[in-house]
Design an enzyme around this catalytic site. Structure first.
Site, PDB file in Angstrom:
ATOM      1  N   GLU A 178       0.811  -1.221   0.000  1.00  0.00           N
ATOM      2  CA  GLU A 178       0.000   0.000   0.000  1.00  0.00           C
ATOM      3  C   GLU A 178       0.844   1.269   0.000  1.00  0.00           C
ATOM      4  OE1 GLU A 178      -2.817  -0.407   3.230  1.00  0.00           O
ATOM      5  OE2 GLU A 178      -4.050  -1.798   2.048  1.00  0.00           O
TER       6      GLU A 178
ATOM      7  N   GLU B 270     -10.069  -4.864   9.516  1.00  0.00           N
ATOM      8  CA  GLU B 270      -8.988  -3.875   9.456  1.00  0.00           C
ATOM      9  C   GLU B 270      -8.021  -4.184   8.327  1.00  0.00           C
ATOM     10  OE1 GLU B 270      -6.633  -0.588  10.261  1.00  0.00           O
ATOM     11  OE2 GLU B 270      -8.657  -1.043  10.940  1.00  0.00           O
TER      12      GLU B 270
ATOM     13  N   GLY C 181      -8.152 -15.462  -0.006  1.00  0.00           N
ATOM     14  CA  GLY C 181      -8.862 -14.234   0.364  1.00  0.00           C
ATOM     15  C   GLY C 181     -10.358 -14.472   0.493  1.00  0.00           C
TER      16      GLY C 181
ATOM     17  N   TYR D 232      -5.011  -9.657   3.767  1.00  0.00           N
ATOM     18  CA  TYR D 232      -3.828  -9.712   2.914  1.00  0.00           C
ATOM     19  C   TYR D 232      -3.488 -11.165   2.623  1.00  0.00           C
ATOM     20  CZ  TYR D 232       0.979  -9.072   1.289  1.00  0.00           C
ATOM     21  OH  TYR D 232       2.132  -9.075   0.538  1.00  0.00           O
ATOM     22  N   VAL D 233      -3.177 -11.419   1.364  1.00  0.00           N
ATOM     23  CA  VAL D 233      -2.669 -12.710   0.919  1.00  0.00           C
ATOM     24  C   VAL D 233      -1.391 -12.425   0.139  1.00  0.00           C
ATOM     25  CG1 VAL D 233      -3.103 -14.743  -0.527  1.00  0.00           C
ATOM     26  CG2 VAL D 233      -4.966 -13.747   0.828  1.00  0.00           C
TER      27      VAL D 233
ATOM     28  N   TYR E   8     -13.695  -7.751  -4.394  1.00  0.00           N
ATOM     29  CA  TYR E   8     -14.764  -7.521  -3.416  1.00  0.00           C
ATOM     30  C   TYR E   8     -16.126  -7.425  -4.103  1.00  0.00           C
ATOM     31  CZ  TYR E   8     -10.897  -6.335  -0.277  1.00  0.00           C
ATOM     32  OH  TYR E   8      -9.756  -6.352   0.467  1.00  0.00           O
TER      33      TYR E   8
END
Length: 172
Positions: A24, A91, A105, A94-95, A139
């Site tokens: 990120e 929160e 995921g 992550y994979v 998502y």
């Protein structure tokens, strides 16, 4: 394979948090220690929870699910005053990049959804960076929808300390 994290997972969880922050573009913002993570997840009053995704082969070709940790979900409870019940706030999810596309995921999110259903929680929520197109597509493929009408605000560092130290806050 998905399982609840244990204290033995703290070193790998900390490493995965750092990998996520690096992905990120914010690795320099990670100041949390393994000790802080251990206290938050397994201390006297845990305030957060974690599940891990493990390699299916357990390192020996079997299907025990006790293999290498390849991803994690770290979450905590929130509360909806409108619905009157708790929910889960995710929160971090992550994979590791080399393990993406293998269902880890999805399995982590499915486990959190299962917990919501089992406990009567009515929301599973999280945030995603607006530039993270692969995650957004993932998502949305699960049926998640963005909450575009809400803007996230955050107080940290000096602004948080300044407001917290305000002398004009009435107290009882």
């Amino acid at each position: 394979m998905i399982r609840t994290a244990t204290p033995d997972d703290i070193p790998v969880l900390h490493a995965l948090v750092r990998e996520l922050a690096d992905y990120e573009k914010a690795l320099d913002e990670v100041v949390a220690s393994e000790g802080q993570l251990r206290e938050a997840l397994f201390g006297e009053r845990p305030a957060a929870y974690a599940h891990v995704a493990t390699a299916d082969d357990g390192g020996d070709g079997g299907d025990r699910g006790d293999g290498e940790v390849v991803g994690f979900a770290l979450w905590f409870l929130n509360f909806s005053t409108w619905r009157g019940v708790h929910g889960i706030y995710l929160e971090d999810l992550y994979v590791r990049p080399e393990r993406r596309g293998g269902g880890h995921g999805r399995a982590l999110l499915a486990e959190l959804a299962r917990i919501c259903v089992e406990r009567g929680y009515e929301r599973l929520e999280w945030s995603v960076l607006d530039w993270n197109a692969p995650s957004i597509a993932f998502y949305e493929s699960l049926g998640a929808r963005p909450q575009d009408e809400w803007t996230t605000y955050r107080l940290t560092d000096g602004a948080l300390a300044g407001l917290g130290a305000a002398e004009d806050t009435p107290r009882s």
